[in-house]
Design a protein around this motif. Structure first.
Motif, PDB file in Angstrom:
ATOM      1  N   HIS A 176       1.584   4.137  -2.788  1.00  0.00           N
ATOM      2  CA  HIS A 176       1.345   5.385  -2.222  1.00  0.00           C
ATOM      3  C   HIS A 176       2.620   6.789  -2.712  1.00  0.00           C
ATOM      4  O   HIS A 176       2.670   7.063  -2.985  1.00  0.00           O
ATOM      5  CB  HIS A 176       1.086   5.337  -1.147  1.00  0.00           C
ATOM      6  N   SER A 225       3.089   9.569  -6.497  1.00  0.00           N
ATOM      7  CA  SER A 225       3.907  10.983  -5.559  1.00  0.00           C
ATOM      8  C   SER A 225       4.663  10.747  -6.690  1.00  0.00           C
ATOM      9  O   SER A 225       5.044  12.014  -6.853  1.00  0.00           O
ATOM     10  CB  SER A 225       4.007  11.106  -4.282  1.00  0.00           C
ATOM     11  N   ARG A 248       1.147  -1.141  -0.107  1.00  0.00           N
ATOM     12  CA  ARG A 248      -0.090   0.193   0.332  1.00  0.00           C
ATOM     13  C   ARG A 248       1.144   1.356  -0.202  1.00  0.00           C
ATOM     14  O   ARG A 248       0.806   2.185  -0.897  1.00  0.00           O
ATOM     15  CB  ARG A 248      -1.125  -0.213   1.370  1.00  0.00           C
ATOM     16  N   GLU A 249       1.819   1.791   0.940  1.00  0.00           N
ATOM     17  CA  GLU A 249       2.420   2.173   0.763  1.00  0.00           C
ATOM     18  C   GLU A 249       3.618   2.197  -0.834  1.00  0.00           C
ATOM     19  O   GLU A 249       3.817   3.991  -1.120  1.00  0.00           O
ATOM     20  CB  GLU A 249       3.859   2.369   2.378  1.00  0.00           C
TER      21      GLU A 249
END
Length: 365
Positions: free
Chosen positions: A337, A341, A333-334
């Protein structure tokens, strides 16, 4: 005697004669100003080819600047004339250690060990010390403690050995009374205090660590990336992969400590250098999670395509570790993310593959 005023007075009295210039070059060397020392030695050598020993000094300066192949070339001039020089052969072995590996370095020391005269006791101690280095720390506890007050590097190498063994208290005991004078000593004291602060949950030690790192100043990245410990003993570092700070932690599989140090620092040239070190050193050590986090910040600070490539590689590295069961699935999940970005167009393809795997394996992202 660390008296800057007196030093400047003497400096003004120096004349353009060989003895004075050699004295100035040695001061430059002791203060880690290696290029300035090289310039003086080369100028003297132009007019005095017969001053063969200056080639050793020049070679040592190049060693300190990480130009090991250049150091070898200059050293060869001296060794052609004086093939059994202890100092020169030892430096040649150290160059081999940096250019190749410990085995190659040890082979160079062999002739020195066979020929070391009984009257030259220091050579024996130096060889014992450097064999510990070349053998990756083997025999450190037997060899280094008696040499702590004989060869300056022995104390620092022993500190590093204890850190590598996770014996932070012993490392601290050994370095706590050392007054640092070189950037490398400041950095090592900083690393020890940071490790102890982490272990004891001590804010005081973490604060001291931060102060040491900041004292190194704007040139921190340059100093850190140099091979360390300038001194006249020609004995060199133990188990170090190029940089010293913060990278005992990364090598000890504790990159979180390095990352926390970065988070506590104010934004500056030093914190940017530290980010670059975390990004690159973690990547080399396979610590992809913290590498990705560092590359992500770097990319946002500076849209250099190299930072995107580093982040992309680190994110793929984490994904591979998740597939191999060496990283929790939730980390994905990270990773997604971090990837979102970026402004790079390649990112959609990578995200699509990761999300497809997550769906097939019922991982919530």
């Amino acid at each position: 005697f660390n008296d800057e005023k007196k030093l400047m007075n003497f400096h003004q009295n120096l004349q353009d004669i060989t003895e004075d210039q050699l004295s100035l070059a040695s001061i430059h060397y002791m203060r880690s100003h290696y290029q300035e020392a090289i310039d003086i030695y080369k100028r003297i050598l132009l007019d005095n080819r017969e001053y063969l020993a200056l080639n050793v000094y020049v070679a040592l300066c190049y060693y300190k600047l990480d130009y090991y192949d250049v150091s070898q070339e200059v050293l060869a001039v001296y060794l052609q004339q004086i093939p059994d020089s202890t100092i020169a052969l030892n430096l040649k072995a150290c160059n081999h250690f940096r250019l190749y590996n410990g085995k190659a370095a040890e082979a160079e020391l062999k002739s020195l060990m066979d020929n070391a005269s009984s009257s030259f006791e220091f050579a024996k101690e130096l060889i014992r010390h450097n064999l510990v280095v070349f053998r990756g720390g083997e025999g450190a506890l037997q060899v280094l403690p008696p040499l702590v007050d004989v060869i300056p590097e022995a104390r620092l190498n022993l500190v590093i050995y204890y850190l590598r063994q996770d014996d932070v208290q012993e490392a601290y005991n050994l370095i706590k009374d050392l007054e640092p004078t070189t950037p490398q000593e400041y950095i090592l004291k900083g690393v020890v205090n940071a490790a102890l602060g982490q272990e004891m949950g001590s804010r005081d030690h973490m604060k001291i660590a931060q102060q040491f790192f900041q004292l190194v100043g704007g040139s921190a990245s340059e100093c850190v990336l140099k091979s360390y410990l300038p001194s006249g003993s020609f004995a060199f570092t133990l188990l170090m992969h190029k940089s010293l700070f913060p990278f005992i932690d990364i090598m000890n599989k504790k990159p979180r400590l390095a990352w926390e140090l970065y988070l506590k620092m104010e934004t500056s040239g030093e914190s940017f250098s530290l980010l670059q070190l975390i990004a690159n050193d973690c990547y080399k050590m396979g610590q992809f999670y913290y590498s990705a986090k560092a590359f992500d910040v770097l990319e946002r600070l500076d849209p250099n395509p190299e930072y995107w490539e580093g982040k992309r590689g680190a994110c793929v590295g984490i994904f591979q570790m998740i597939l191999a069961g060496r990283e929790p699935k939730e980390t994905l999940r990270e990773v997604l993310h971090l990837l979102r970005s970026t402004g790079n167009t390649q990112v959609e393809y990578i995200i699509r593959i990761m999300k497809k795997w997550a769906k097939e394996n019922r991982v919530s992202v």
